[in-house]
Design a protein around this motif. Structure first.
Motif, PDB file in Angstrom:
ATOM      1  N   ARG A  67      -3.828 -10.804  -0.731  1.00  0.00           N
ATOM      2  CA  ARG A  67      -3.742  -9.689   0.212  1.00  0.00           C
ATOM      3  C   ARG A  67      -4.451  -8.448  -0.309  1.00  0.00           C
ATOM      4  NH1 ARG A  67       2.480  -9.764   2.642  1.00  0.00           N
ATOM      5  NH2 ARG A  67       2.242 -11.674   3.895  1.00  0.00           N
ATOM      6  N   ARG A  68      -4.245  -8.149  -1.577  1.00  0.00           N
ATOM      7  CA  ARG A  68      -4.884  -6.947  -2.134  1.00  0.00           C
ATOM      8  C   ARG A  68      -6.397  -7.133  -2.237  1.00  0.00           C
ATOM      9  NH1 ARG A  68      -5.640  -3.644  -6.982  1.00  0.00           N
ATOM     10  NH2 ARG A  68      -4.819  -1.565  -6.489  1.00  0.00           N
ATOM     11  N   ALA A  69      -6.818  -8.338  -2.597  1.00  0.00           N
ATOM     12  CA  ALA A  69      -8.254  -8.611  -2.661  1.00  0.00           C
ATOM     13  C   ALA A  69      -8.898  -8.456  -1.289  1.00  0.00           C
ATOM     14  CB  ALA A  69      -8.498 -10.017  -3.203  1.00  0.00           C
ATOM     15  N   THR A  70      -8.206  -8.892  -0.242  1.00  0.00           N
ATOM     16  CA  THR A  70      -8.727  -8.728   1.115  1.00  0.00           C
ATOM     17  C   THR A  70      -8.943  -7.256   1.432  1.00  0.00           C
ATOM     18  OG1 THR A  70      -7.751 -10.772   1.948  1.00  0.00           O
ATOM     19  CG2 THR A  70      -8.160  -9.043   3.559  1.00  0.00           C
ATOM     20  N   ALA A  71      -7.985  -6.414   1.054  1.00  0.00           N
ATOM     21  CA  ALA A  71      -8.122  -4.985   1.301  1.00  0.00           C
ATOM     22  C   ALA A  71      -9.276  -4.388   0.509  1.00  0.00           C
ATOM     23  CB  ALA A  71      -6.818  -4.278   0.954  1.00  0.00           C
ATOM     24  N   LEU A  72      -9.445  -4.802  -0.746  1.00  0.00           N
ATOM     25  CA  LEU A  72     -10.528  -4.280  -1.575  1.00  0.00           C
ATOM     26  C   LEU A  72     -11.890  -4.714  -1.042  1.00  0.00           C
ATOM     27  CD1 LEU A  72      -8.938  -4.807  -5.111  1.00  0.00           C
ATOM     28  CD2 LEU A  72      -9.395  -2.614  -3.990  1.00  0.00           C
ATOM     29  N   VAL A  73     -12.004  -5.970  -0.639  1.00  0.00           N
ATOM     30  CA  VAL A  73     -13.268  -6.437  -0.040  1.00  0.00           C
ATOM     31  C   VAL A  73     -13.549  -5.656   1.241  1.00  0.00           C
ATOM     32  CG1 VAL A  73     -14.397  -8.399   1.076  1.00  0.00           C
ATOM     33  CG2 VAL A  73     -13.178  -8.726  -1.073  1.00  0.00           C
ATOM     34  N   GLY A  74     -12.508  -5.417   2.035  1.00  0.00           N
ATOM     35  CA  GLY A  74     -12.690  -4.629   3.247  1.00  0.00           C
ATOM     36  C   GLY A  74     -13.244  -3.251   2.949  1.00  0.00           C
ATOM     37  N   ARG A  75     -12.749  -2.611   1.900  1.00  0.00           N
ATOM     38  CA  ARG A  75     -13.247  -1.284   1.542  1.00  0.00           C
ATOM     39  C   ARG A  75     -14.711  -1.341   1.102  1.00  0.00           C
ATOM     40  NH1 ARG A  75      -9.260   2.647   0.514  1.00  0.00           N
ATOM     41  NH2 ARG A  75     -11.063   4.010   0.102  1.00  0.00           N
ATOM     42  N   ILE A  76     -15.090  -2.383   0.386  1.00  0.00           N
ATOM     43  CA  ILE A  76     -16.483  -2.512  -0.053  1.00  0.00           C
ATOM     44  C   ILE A  76     -17.429  -2.552   1.142  1.00  0.00           C
ATOM     45  CG2 ILE A  76     -18.133  -4.129  -1.111  1.00  0.00           C
ATOM     46  CD1 ILE A  76     -15.919  -4.828  -3.135  1.00  0.00           C
ATOM     47  N   PHE A  77     -16.981  -3.204   2.214  1.00  0.00           N
ATOM     48  CA  PHE A  77     -17.842  -3.368   3.386  1.00  0.00           C
ATOM     49  C   PHE A  77     -17.467  -2.440   4.543  1.00  0.00           C
ATOM     50  CE2 PHE A  77     -18.193  -7.590   1.276  1.00  0.00           C
ATOM     51  CZ  PHE A  77     -19.530  -7.478   0.932  1.00  0.00           C
ATOM     52  N   GLY A  78     -16.845  -1.304   4.213  1.00  0.00           N
ATOM     53  CA  GLY A  78     -16.707  -0.246   5.207  1.00  0.00           C
ATOM     54  C   GLY A  78     -15.436  -0.207   6.006  1.00  0.00           C
ATOM     55  N   ARG A  79     -14.494  -1.109   5.746  1.00  0.00           N
ATOM     56  CA  ARG A  79     -13.242  -1.067   6.495  1.00  0.00           C
ATOM     57  C   ARG A  79     -12.373   0.071   5.957  1.00  0.00           C
ATOM     58  NH1 ARG A  79     -10.136  -6.523   6.321  1.00  0.00           N
ATOM     59  NH2 ARG A  79     -11.639  -7.147   7.921  1.00  0.00           N
ATOM     60  N   ASP A  80     -11.803   0.849   6.855  1.00  0.00           N
ATOM     61  CA  ASP A  80     -10.959   1.974   6.464  1.00  0.00           C
ATOM     62  C   ASP A  80      -9.506   1.524   6.483  1.00  0.00           C
ATOM     63  OD1 ASP A  80      -9.886   4.413   5.869  1.00  0.00           O
ATOM     64  OD2 ASP A  80     -10.214   5.296   7.845  1.00  0.00           O
ATOM     65  N   GLN A  81      -9.000   1.105   5.320  1.00  0.00           N
ATOM     66  CA  GLN A  81      -7.623   0.654   5.240  1.00  0.00           C
ATOM     67  C   GLN A  81      -7.050   0.948   3.871  1.00  0.00           C
ATOM     68  OE1 GLN A  81      -8.735  -3.942   4.951  1.00  0.00           O
ATOM     69  NE2 GLN A  81      -6.561  -3.636   4.532  1.00  0.00           N
ATOM     70  N   ALA A  82      -5.741   1.074   3.825  1.00  0.00           N
ATOM     71  CA  ALA A  82      -5.082   1.338   2.550  1.00  0.00           C
ATOM     72  C   ALA A  82      -5.078   0.079   1.691  1.00  0.00           C
ATOM     73  CB  ALA A  82      -3.655   1.811   2.789  1.00  0.00           C
ATOM     74  N   VAL A  83      -5.193   0.265   0.392  1.00  0.00           N
ATOM     75  CA  VAL A  83      -5.117  -0.836  -0.559  1.00  0.00           C
ATOM     76  C   VAL A  83      -3.678  -0.904  -1.083  1.00  0.00           C
ATOM     77  CG1 VAL A  83      -5.945  -1.733  -2.766  1.00  0.00           C
ATOM     78  CG2 VAL A  83      -7.523  -0.547  -1.222  1.00  0.00           C
ATOM     79  N   PRO A  84      -3.040  -2.077  -1.008  1.00  0.00           N
ATOM     80  CA  PRO A  84      -1.655  -2.174  -1.485  1.00  0.00           C
ATOM     81  C   PRO A  84      -1.516  -1.681  -2.925  1.00  0.00           C
ATOM     82  CG  PRO A  84      -2.261  -4.167  -0.314  1.00  0.00           C
ATOM     83  CD  PRO A  84      -3.516  -3.355  -0.451  1.00  0.00           C
ATOM     84  N   ALA A  85      -0.572  -0.781  -3.125  1.00  0.00           N
ATOM     85  CA  ALA A  85      -0.329  -0.218  -4.454  1.00  0.00           C
ATOM     86  C   ALA A  85       0.958  -0.795  -5.026  1.00  0.00           C
ATOM     87  CB  ALA A  85      -0.229   1.301  -4.371  1.00  0.00           C
ATOM     88  N   ARG A  86       1.090  -0.740  -6.323  1.00  0.00           N
ATOM     89  CA  ARG A  86       2.313  -1.215  -6.975  1.00  0.00           C
ATOM     90  C   ARG A  86       3.252  -0.047  -7.252  1.00  0.00           C
ATOM     91  NH1 ARG A  86       1.748  -0.653 -13.014  1.00  0.00           N
ATOM     92  NH2 ARG A  86       3.772  -1.694 -13.104  1.00  0.00           N
ATOM     93  N   VAL A  87       4.536  -0.362  -7.299  1.00  0.00           N
ATOM     94  CA  VAL A  87       5.569   0.624  -7.605  1.00  0.00           C
ATOM     95  C   VAL A  87       6.021   0.407  -9.038  1.00  0.00           C
ATOM     96  CG1 VAL A  87       7.890   1.424  -7.026  1.00  0.00           C
ATOM     97  CG2 VAL A  87       6.308   0.720  -5.200  1.00  0.00           C
ATOM     98  N   GLU A  88       6.123   1.473  -9.800  1.00  0.00           N
ATOM     99  CA  GLU A  88       6.612   1.357 -11.174  1.00  0.00           C
ATOM    100  C   GLU A  88       8.100   1.006 -11.156  1.00  0.00           C
ATOM    101  OE1 GLU A  88       5.162   1.524 -14.070  1.00  0.00           O
ATOM    102  OE2 GLU A  88       3.141   2.109 -13.427  1.00  0.00           O
ATOM    103  N   PRO A  89       8.510  -0.033 -11.873  1.00  0.00           N
ATOM    104  CA  PRO A  89       9.945  -0.369 -11.914  1.00  0.00           C
ATOM    105  C   PRO A  89      10.751   0.732 -12.582  1.00  0.00           C
ATOM    106  CG  PRO A  89       8.711  -1.667 -13.517  1.00  0.00           C
ATOM    107  CD  PRO A  89       7.696  -0.939 -12.691  1.00  0.00           C
ATOM    108  N   ARG A  90      11.988   0.888 -12.138  1.00  0.00           N
ATOM    109  CA  ARG A  90      12.845   1.928 -12.703  1.00  0.00           C
ATOM    110  C   ARG A  90      13.301   1.589 -14.118  1.00  0.00           C
ATOM    111  NH1 ARG A  90      17.425   2.239 -10.924  1.00  0.00           N
ATOM    112  NH2 ARG A  90      17.565   0.317  -9.706  1.00  0.00           N
ATOM    113  N   LEU A  91      13.402   0.294 -14.419  1.00  0.00           N
ATOM    114  CA  LEU A  91      13.909  -0.133 -15.716  1.00  0.00           C
ATOM    115  C   LEU A  91      12.793  -0.759 -16.543  1.00  0.00           C
ATOM    116  CD1 LEU A  91      17.263  -1.779 -14.535  1.00  0.00           C
ATOM    117  CD2 LEU A  91      16.894   0.554 -15.359  1.00  0.00           C
TER     118      LEU A  91
END
Length: 424
Positions: A150-174
Protein backbone atom coordinates in the motif's frame (compact mmCIF):
# COMPACT_ATOMS: atom_id res chain seq x y z
CA UNK A 1 22.68 10.67 -3.14
CA UNK A 2 24.26 13.56 -1.28
CA UNK A 3 23.88 13.17 2.49
CA UNK A 4 22.67 16.14 4.51
CA UNK A 5 23.10 14.18 7.79
CA UNK A 6 19.60 15.09 8.91
CA UNK A 7 18.02 12.17 10.75
CA UNK A 8 14.26 11.95 10.47
CA UNK A 9 13.62 9.08 12.86
CA UNK A 10 14.58 5.58 13.94
CA UNK A 11 13.45 2.59 11.90
CA UNK A 12 10.72 0.37 13.28
CA UNK A 13 11.78 -3.17 14.09
CA UNK A 14 9.72 -4.63 11.22
CA UNK A 15 11.36 -2.29 8.70
CA UNK A 16 14.84 -2.91 10.11
CA UNK A 17 14.19 -6.64 9.84
CA UNK A 18 13.27 -6.23 6.17
CA UNK A 19 16.46 -4.23 5.62
CA UNK A 20 18.73 -6.69 7.42
CA UNK A 21 17.10 -9.72 5.78
CA UNK A 22 17.75 -8.26 2.32
CA UNK A 23 21.42 -9.13 2.78
CA UNK A 24 20.46 -12.82 2.91
CA UNK A 25 17.39 -12.88 0.65
CA UNK A 26 17.15 -9.93 -1.78
CA UNK A 27 13.70 -8.37 -1.43
CA UNK A 28 13.66 -5.19 -3.52
CA UNK A 29 10.27 -4.51 -5.11
CA UNK A 30 10.08 -3.92 -8.86
CA UNK A 31 6.88 -2.03 -9.68
CA UNK A 32 6.22 -1.83 -13.40
CA UNK A 33 4.16 0.94 -14.99
CA UNK A 34 3.31 0.77 -18.68
CA UNK A 35 2.46 4.06 -20.43
CA UNK A 36 0.72 4.51 -23.78
CA UNK A 37 3.07 6.25 -26.20
CA UNK A 38 6.57 7.71 -26.01
CA UNK A 39 7.36 11.08 -24.40
CA UNK A 40 8.07 13.78 -26.97
CA UNK A 41 10.90 15.01 -24.73
CA UNK A 42 12.35 12.36 -22.40
CA UNK A 43 14.53 14.88 -20.56
CA UNK A 44 11.47 16.99 -19.80
CA UNK A 45 9.58 13.92 -18.60
CA UNK A 46 12.43 13.06 -16.22
CA UNK A 47 12.57 16.67 -15.02
CA UNK A 48 8.90 16.40 -14.08
CA UNK A 49 9.69 13.24 -12.12
CA UNK A 50 12.47 15.08 -10.31
CA UNK A 51 10.02 17.86 -9.42
CA UNK A 52 7.48 15.35 -8.12
CA UNK A 53 10.12 13.62 -6.00
CA UNK A 54 11.35 16.94 -4.59
CA UNK A 55 7.81 17.51 -3.26
CA UNK A 56 7.73 14.11 -1.54
CA UNK A 57 10.04 14.01 1.51
CA UNK A 58 9.20 10.33 2.05
CA UNK A 59 11.30 9.57 -1.05
CA UNK A 60 14.27 11.72 -0.03
CA UNK A 61 15.71 9.37 2.58
CA UNK A 62 18.31 6.66 2.96
CA UNK A 63 19.30 4.34 5.83
CA UNK A 64 22.13 4.93 8.31
CA UNK A 65 23.12 1.64 9.94
CA UNK A 66 26.41 2.76 11.48
CA UNK A 67 25.54 1.90 15.10
CA UNK A 68 25.35 -1.87 15.58
CA UNK A 69 23.73 -1.50 19.02
CA UNK A 70 20.76 0.54 17.83
CA UNK A 71 18.13 0.36 15.16
CA UNK A 72 19.10 2.11 11.91
CA UNK A 73 18.00 5.69 11.27
CA UNK A 74 16.26 7.34 8.35
CA UNK A 75 18.53 10.08 6.98
CA UNK A 76 17.62 12.91 4.61
CA UNK A 77 19.28 12.82 1.20
CA UNK A 78 19.00 14.56 -2.16
CA UNK A 79 17.78 13.35 -5.53
CA UNK A 80 20.77 12.21 -7.59
CA UNK A 81 21.26 11.41 -11.26
CA UNK A 82 21.96 7.73 -10.49
CA UNK A 83 18.37 7.44 -9.27
CA UNK A 84 17.29 7.22 -12.93
CA UNK A 85 18.62 4.72 -15.47
CA UNK A 86 17.50 4.85 -19.11
CA UNK A 87 17.97 1.45 -20.74
CA UNK A 88 18.50 0.56 -24.38
CA UNK A 89 16.57 -2.61 -25.24
CA UNK A 90 18.20 -5.24 -27.42
CA UNK A 91 14.71 -6.62 -27.99
CA UNK A 92 12.19 -3.77 -27.98
CA UNK A 93 9.13 -6.03 -27.81
CA UNK A 94 6.90 -6.32 -24.73
CA UNK A 95 8.31 -9.77 -23.95
CA UNK A 96 11.83 -8.45 -24.49
CA UNK A 97 11.14 -5.64 -22.05
CA UNK A 98 9.86 -8.11 -19.43
CA UNK A 99 13.08 -10.08 -19.90
CA UNK A 100 15.06 -6.89 -19.31
CA UNK A 101 13.05 -6.14 -16.15
CA UNK A 102 13.73 -9.67 -14.89
CA UNK A 103 17.45 -9.26 -15.58
CA UNK A 104 17.54 -5.99 -13.64
CA UNK A 105 15.68 -7.60 -10.73
CA UNK A 106 18.10 -10.54 -10.68
CA UNK A 107 21.31 -8.58 -10.56
CA UNK A 108 20.76 -5.01 -9.43
CA UNK A 109 19.68 -4.82 -5.78
CA UNK A 110 19.83 -1.42 -4.09
CA UNK A 111 22.29 -0.44 -1.38
CA UNK A 112 19.71 1.08 0.96
CA UNK A 113 22.38 2.99 2.86
CA UNK A 114 22.87 5.02 -0.33
CA UNK A 115 19.45 5.04 -1.99
CA UNK A 116 16.09 3.42 -1.36
CA UNK A 117 14.65 3.58 -4.86
CA UNK A 118 15.64 3.82 -8.50
CA UNK A 119 13.79 4.38 -11.79
CA UNK A 120 14.45 2.17 -14.82
CA UNK A 121 13.11 3.61 -18.08
CA UNK A 122 12.48 1.61 -21.26
CA UNK A 123 11.30 3.69 -24.24
CA UNK A 124 9.81 2.46 -27.52
CA UNK A 125 8.38 -0.86 -26.36
CA UNK A 126 6.42 -2.52 -29.17
CA UNK A 127 3.43 -4.80 -28.66
CA UNK A 128 2.59 -3.67 -25.13
CA UNK A 129 -0.96 -4.72 -24.16
CA UNK A 130 -3.49 -1.87 -24.30
CA UNK A 131 -1.21 0.20 -26.57
CA UNK A 132 -1.64 0.51 -30.36
CA UNK A 133 1.88 1.76 -31.12
CA UNK A 134 5.14 1.98 -29.18
CA UNK A 135 4.88 2.46 -25.44
CA UNK A 136 7.08 3.31 -22.48
CA UNK A 137 7.77 1.14 -19.44
CA UNK A 138 9.05 2.68 -16.22
CA UNK A 139 10.05 0.39 -13.36
CA UNK A 140 10.21 1.77 -9.82
CA UNK A 141 12.73 -0.35 -7.91
CA UNK A 142 12.25 0.15 -4.18
CA UNK A 143 13.77 -1.26 -1.01
CA UNK A 144 11.15 -3.25 0.90
CA UNK A 145 12.35 -1.54 4.09
CA UNK A 146 10.74 1.66 2.82
CA UNK A 147 7.28 0.33 2.06
CA UNK A 148 4.74 -2.46 1.93
CA UNK A 149 2.36 -2.80 -1.01
CA UNK A 150 0.00 0.00 0.00
CA UNK A 151 2.74 2.46 0.88
CA UNK A 152 4.70 1.61 -2.25
CA UNK A 153 1.59 2.31 -4.33
CA UNK A 154 1.32 5.75 -2.77
CA UNK A 155 5.02 6.49 -3.34
CA UNK A 156 4.85 5.39 -6.99
CA UNK A 157 1.76 7.57 -7.38
CA UNK A 158 3.69 10.58 -6.10
CA UNK A 159 6.55 9.92 -8.52
CA UNK A 160 4.12 10.06 -11.43
CA UNK A 161 2.13 13.09 -10.31
CA UNK A 162 -0.67 11.69 -8.18
CA UNK A 163 -1.57 14.02 -5.31
CA UNK A 164 -2.12 11.72 -2.35
CA UNK A 165 -0.90 11.25 1.18
CA UNK A 166 1.75 8.63 1.84
CA UNK A 167 0.88 6.33 4.78
CA UNK A 168 2.97 7.33 7.79
CA UNK A 169 3.90 5.27 10.82
CA UNK A 170 3.02 6.10 14.41
CA UNK A 171 5.72 5.89 17.07
CA UNK A 172 4.72 3.30 19.70
CA UNK A 173 4.17 4.63 23.20
CA UNK A 174 6.23 1.85 24.79
CA UNK A 175 9.88 1.18 23.95
CA UNK A 176 12.34 -1.62 24.58
CA UNK A 177 12.22 -0.96 28.33
CA UNK A 178 8.65 -2.30 28.31
CA UNK A 179 9.52 -5.62 26.66
CA UNK A 180 8.89 -7.78 29.78
CA UNK A 181 5.42 -6.26 30.22
CA UNK A 182 4.63 -6.54 26.50
CA UNK A 183 5.84 -10.16 26.42
CA UNK A 184 3.58 -11.07 29.37
CA UNK A 185 0.66 -9.34 27.68
CA UNK A 186 1.36 -11.19 24.43
CA UNK A 187 1.49 -14.51 26.29
CA UNK A 188 -1.88 -13.86 27.95
CA UNK A 189 -3.38 -12.81 24.60
CA UNK A 190 -2.07 -16.00 23.00
CA UNK A 191 -3.77 -18.11 25.67
CA UNK A 192 -6.99 -16.27 24.84
CA UNK A 193 -6.45 -17.04 21.15
CA UNK A 194 -6.06 -20.74 21.96
CA UNK A 195 -9.30 -20.64 23.94
CA UNK A 196 -11.13 -18.77 21.18
CA UNK A 197 -9.86 -21.30 18.64
CA UNK A 198 -10.97 -24.27 20.72
CA UNK A 199 -14.43 -22.73 21.18
CA UNK A 200 -14.79 -22.08 17.46
CA UNK A 201 -15.00 -18.31 17.89
CA UNK A 202 -11.82 -17.90 15.82
CA UNK A 203 -10.72 -19.91 12.80
CA UNK A 204 -8.11 -22.59 13.37
CA UNK A 205 -4.52 -21.99 12.22
CA UNK A 206 -3.92 -22.52 8.52
CA UNK A 207 -2.59 -25.83 7.25
CA UNK A 208 0.93 -26.29 5.98
CA UNK A 209 1.52 -27.92 2.61
CA UNK A 210 3.76 -30.66 1.23
CA UNK A 211 6.58 -29.52 -0.97
CA UNK A 212 5.97 -29.25 -4.68
CA UNK A 213 8.48 -28.62 -7.46
CA UNK A 214 7.49 -24.94 -7.23
CA UNK A 215 9.23 -24.90 -3.83
CA UNK A 216 12.53 -26.00 -5.34
CA UNK A 217 15.55 -23.81 -4.79
CA UNK A 218 15.57 -21.37 -7.74
CA UNK A 219 18.22 -22.56 -10.17
CA UNK A 220 18.77 -22.05 -13.86
CA UNK A 221 17.32 -19.11 -15.79
CA UNK A 222 14.19 -17.45 -14.44
CA UNK A 223 11.39 -15.99 -16.56
CA UNK A 224 8.78 -13.26 -16.22
CA UNK A 225 5.41 -13.27 -17.99
CA UNK A 226 2.28 -11.12 -17.73
CA UNK A 227 -1.38 -11.85 -18.41
CA UNK A 228 -3.42 -8.68 -18.94
CA UNK A 229 -7.21 -8.54 -18.62
CA UNK A 230 -9.94 -5.99 -17.93
CA UNK A 231 -11.64 -6.31 -14.54
CA UNK A 232 -14.96 -7.36 -16.09
CA UNK A 233 -13.17 -10.21 -17.89
CA UNK A 234 -12.07 -11.80 -14.61
CA UNK A 235 -14.09 -14.28 -12.55
CA UNK A 236 -15.19 -13.31 -9.03
CA UNK A 237 -16.29 -12.91 -6.36
CA UNK A 238 -13.28 -10.56 -6.12
CA UNK A 239 -10.30 -10.08 -8.41
CA UNK A 240 -7.93 -11.65 -5.86
CA UNK A 241 -10.17 -14.65 -5.22
CA UNK A 242 -10.88 -15.24 -8.90
CA UNK A 243 -7.20 -15.16 -9.81
CA UNK A 244 -6.31 -17.48 -6.92
CA UNK A 245 -8.95 -19.95 -8.13
CA UNK A 246 -7.53 -19.79 -11.65
CA UNK A 247 -3.96 -20.23 -10.40
CA UNK A 248 -5.14 -23.27 -8.44
CA UNK A 249 -6.53 -25.01 -11.51
CA UNK A 250 -3.67 -24.12 -13.84
CA UNK A 251 -0.93 -24.96 -11.36
CA UNK A 252 -2.48 -28.27 -10.27
CA UNK A 253 -2.71 -29.33 -13.92
CA UNK A 254 0.87 -28.20 -14.62
CA UNK A 255 2.07 -30.25 -11.63
CA UNK A 256 0.35 -33.39 -12.85
CA UNK A 257 -2.98 -33.21 -11.04
CA UNK A 258 -1.96 -32.60 -7.43
CA UNK A 259 -4.80 -31.95 -4.98
CA UNK A 260 -2.91 -30.68 -1.89
CA UNK A 261 -2.04 -27.15 -2.91
CA UNK A 262 -1.80 -23.87 -0.99
CA UNK A 263 -0.78 -20.28 -1.56
CA UNK A 264 0.99 -17.77 0.64
CA UNK A 265 -0.84 -14.45 0.40
CA UNK A 266 0.47 -11.17 1.85
CA UNK A 267 -2.36 -9.47 3.77
CA UNK A 268 -2.46 -5.83 4.89
CA UNK A 269 -2.95 -5.32 8.60
CA UNK A 270 -5.70 -3.16 10.03
CA UNK A 271 -5.28 -0.90 13.02
CA UNK A 272 -2.51 1.57 13.78
CA UNK A 273 0.49 1.49 11.46
CA UNK A 274 3.62 1.28 13.62
CA UNK A 275 5.91 0.36 10.71
CA UNK A 276 6.17 1.10 7.01
CA UNK A 277 5.77 -2.67 6.49
CA UNK A 278 2.28 -3.10 7.93
CA UNK A 279 1.34 -6.54 6.63
CA UNK A 280 1.77 -10.25 7.24
CA UNK A 281 1.59 -13.46 5.21
CA UNK A 282 -1.30 -15.91 5.48
CA UNK A 283 -1.72 -19.41 4.07
CA UNK A 284 -4.77 -20.29 1.96
CA UNK A 285 -5.86 -23.69 0.65
CA UNK A 286 -6.45 -23.64 -3.13
CA UNK A 287 -8.84 -26.64 -3.45
CA UNK A 288 -7.94 -27.56 -7.07
CA UNK A 289 -10.20 -30.65 -6.90
CA UNK A 290 -13.38 -28.52 -6.69
CA UNK A 291 -15.35 -26.98 -9.59
CA UNK A 292 -14.22 -23.43 -10.28
CA UNK A 293 -17.00 -21.40 -8.66
CA UNK A 294 -17.17 -23.67 -5.61
CA UNK A 295 -13.39 -23.40 -5.36
CA UNK A 296 -13.51 -19.62 -5.57
CA UNK A 297 -16.16 -19.48 -2.82
CA UNK A 298 -14.03 -21.71 -0.56
CA UNK A 299 -10.94 -19.58 -1.17
CA UNK A 300 -12.95 -16.44 -0.43
CA UNK A 301 -14.18 -17.97 2.84
CA UNK A 302 -10.62 -19.00 3.76
CA UNK A 303 -9.32 -15.49 3.15
CA UNK A 304 -12.06 -14.17 5.45
CA UNK A 305 -11.08 -16.74 8.10
CA UNK A 306 -7.41 -15.78 7.82
CA UNK A 307 -8.43 -12.11 8.15
CA UNK A 308 -10.47 -12.87 11.28
CA UNK A 309 -7.57 -14.68 12.94
CA UNK A 310 -5.16 -12.02 11.73
CA UNK A 311 -7.18 -9.34 13.54
CA UNK A 312 -7.31 -11.16 16.90
CA UNK A 313 -5.87 -9.11 19.81
CA UNK A 314 -3.18 -11.78 20.22
CA UNK A 315 -1.66 -10.80 16.88
CA UNK A 316 -1.63 -7.13 17.87
CA UNK A 317 -0.04 -7.99 21.22
CA UNK A 318 2.57 -10.17 19.56
CA UNK A 319 3.45 -7.39 17.12
CA UNK A 320 3.82 -4.91 19.99
CA UNK A 321 6.21 -7.25 21.80
CA UNK A 322 8.23 -7.88 18.65
CA UNK A 323 8.52 -4.14 18.04
CA UNK A 324 10.11 -3.72 21.48
CA UNK A 325 12.88 -6.29 20.98
CA UNK A 326 16.27 -4.56 21.36
CA UNK A 327 18.04 -3.96 18.07
CA UNK A 328 21.09 -5.97 19.10
CA UNK A 329 18.94 -9.02 19.85
CA UNK A 330 17.03 -8.85 16.55
CA UNK A 331 20.24 -8.29 14.60
CA UNK A 332 21.82 -11.31 16.33
CA UNK A 333 18.84 -13.53 15.56
CA UNK A 334 18.74 -12.55 11.90
CA UNK A 335 22.49 -13.07 11.68
CA UNK A 336 21.92 -16.74 12.54
CA UNK A 337 19.17 -17.20 9.95
CA UNK A 338 20.21 -19.78 7.36
CA UNK A 339 18.57 -19.01 3.99
CA UNK A 340 19.73 -22.38 2.64
CA UNK A 341 17.91 -24.47 5.27
CA UNK A 342 15.13 -26.60 3.78
CA UNK A 343 11.78 -27.30 5.38
CA UNK A 344 9.65 -30.45 4.99
CA UNK A 345 6.45 -28.39 4.65
CA UNK A 346 5.65 -24.86 3.53
CA UNK A 347 3.00 -22.17 4.09
CA UNK A 348 2.35 -22.12 0.36
CA UNK A 349 3.41 -23.71 -2.91
CA UNK A 350 3.43 -20.28 -4.52
CA UNK A 351 3.11 -16.67 -3.40
CA UNK A 352 0.28 -14.49 -4.72
CA UNK A 353 0.60 -10.76 -3.95
CA UNK A 354 -2.44 -8.67 -4.84
CA UNK A 355 -2.42 -4.85 -4.84
CA UNK A 356 -4.93 -2.35 -6.22
CA UNK A 357 -2.86 0.59 -7.49
CA UNK A 358 -5.84 2.88 -7.84
CA UNK A 359 -7.20 4.92 -10.75
CA UNK A 360 -5.39 5.17 -14.06
CA UNK A 361 -4.30 8.76 -13.40
CA UNK A 362 -0.50 8.40 -13.59
CA UNK A 363 1.39 10.11 -16.41
CA UNK A 364 4.94 10.15 -17.72
CA UNK A 365 5.94 12.74 -20.29
CA UNK A 366 2.32 13.32 -21.26
CA UNK A 367 1.66 9.58 -21.71
CA UNK A 368 -1.11 8.01 -19.65
CA UNK A 369 -0.63 4.80 -17.67
CA UNK A 370 -2.32 1.74 -19.24
CA UNK A 371 -1.18 -1.11 -16.99
CA UNK A 372 0.76 -1.92 -13.86
CA UNK A 373 2.55 -5.12 -12.93
CA UNK A 374 5.58 -6.36 -10.99
CA UNK A 375 8.45 -8.81 -10.84
CA UNK A 376 7.61 -10.56 -7.53
CA UNK A 377 10.74 -11.83 -5.82
CA UNK A 378 11.74 -15.49 -5.63
CA UNK A 379 13.27 -16.98 -2.48
CA UNK A 380 15.13 -20.17 -1.54
CA UNK A 381 11.85 -22.01 -0.72
CA UNK A 382 9.75 -20.35 -3.44
CA UNK A 383 10.60 -20.71 -7.11
CA UNK A 384 7.22 -19.50 -8.40
CA UNK A 385 5.58 -16.20 -7.48
CA UNK A 386 2.59 -14.26 -8.80
CA UNK A 387 1.54 -10.63 -8.69
CA UNK A 388 -2.01 -9.36 -9.20
CA UNK A 389 -1.94 -5.63 -9.86
CA UNK A 390 -4.84 -3.48 -10.93
CA UNK A 391 -4.78 0.10 -12.14
CA UNK A 392 -7.91 1.66 -13.52
CA UNK A 393 -9.93 -1.10 -15.19
CA UNK A 394 -6.88 -3.17 -16.14
CA UNK A 395 -5.56 -6.08 -14.08
CA UNK A 396 -2.22 -7.73 -14.80
CA UNK A 397 -1.27 -11.14 -13.42
CA UNK A 398 2.51 -11.52 -13.40
CA UNK A 399 4.21 -14.89 -13.24
CA UNK A 400 7.86 -15.12 -12.15
CA UNK A 401 9.43 -18.57 -12.11
CA UNK A 402 12.79 -20.28 -12.06
CA UNK A 403 13.42 -23.16 -14.44
CA UNK A 404 14.00 -25.53 -11.52
CA UNK A 405 10.51 -24.78 -10.18
CA UNK A 406 8.52 -24.51 -13.41
CA UNK A 407 10.39 -25.96 -16.42
CA UNK A 408 7.82 -24.73 -18.97
CA UNK A 409 6.50 -21.35 -17.88
CA UNK A 410 4.75 -20.75 -21.20
CA UNK A 411 2.70 -23.93 -20.85
CA UNK A 412 1.63 -22.81 -17.40
CA UNK A 413 0.77 -19.26 -18.53
CA UNK A 414 -1.34 -20.68 -21.37
CA UNK A 415 -3.26 -22.80 -18.85
CA UNK A 416 -3.71 -19.80 -16.56
CA UNK A 417 -4.95 -17.58 -19.39
CA UNK A 418 -7.40 -20.24 -20.57
CA UNK A 419 -8.71 -20.76 -17.02
CA UNK A 420 -9.24 -17.04 -16.49
CA UNK A 421 -11.11 -16.77 -19.78
CA UNK A 422 -13.18 -19.91 -19.34
CA UNK A 423 -14.41 -19.34 -15.80
CA UNK A 424 -16.49 -16.17 -16.09
Amino acid sequence: MADRQVRTGVMAAADAQSFWMSAKIPNDMFQVCGFGGVPADLDQALAAVRQNVAACPELLVRIDDSDSWRYPSWVRCDFADESVVVHELDDATWSGCLNAVRAVAAGDQLDATKQLWRLHVFVGVEGMPEVAGPGTVVVVQMSHALADGRRATALVGRIFGRDQAVPARVEPRLGTWALPYLALRASAAHRRLVQDTESGAVAAPADSWPLQPTNNLPEGPDSLRAVVRHRLQLPGPTVTTGVLAAISEALAAELGGVTALGAEVPMAKTGTRYAYNHYGNVSVALHPQLPFHERAARIDAELAARRQRFEHPAVVASDAASAAVPARVLRWGLGHFDPHARSATVTGNTVVSSVNRGPADLTFGGCAVVLSTACPALSPMMGLTHGVHGIGDTVTVSVHASQSALPDIDSYVERLSATLDGSR
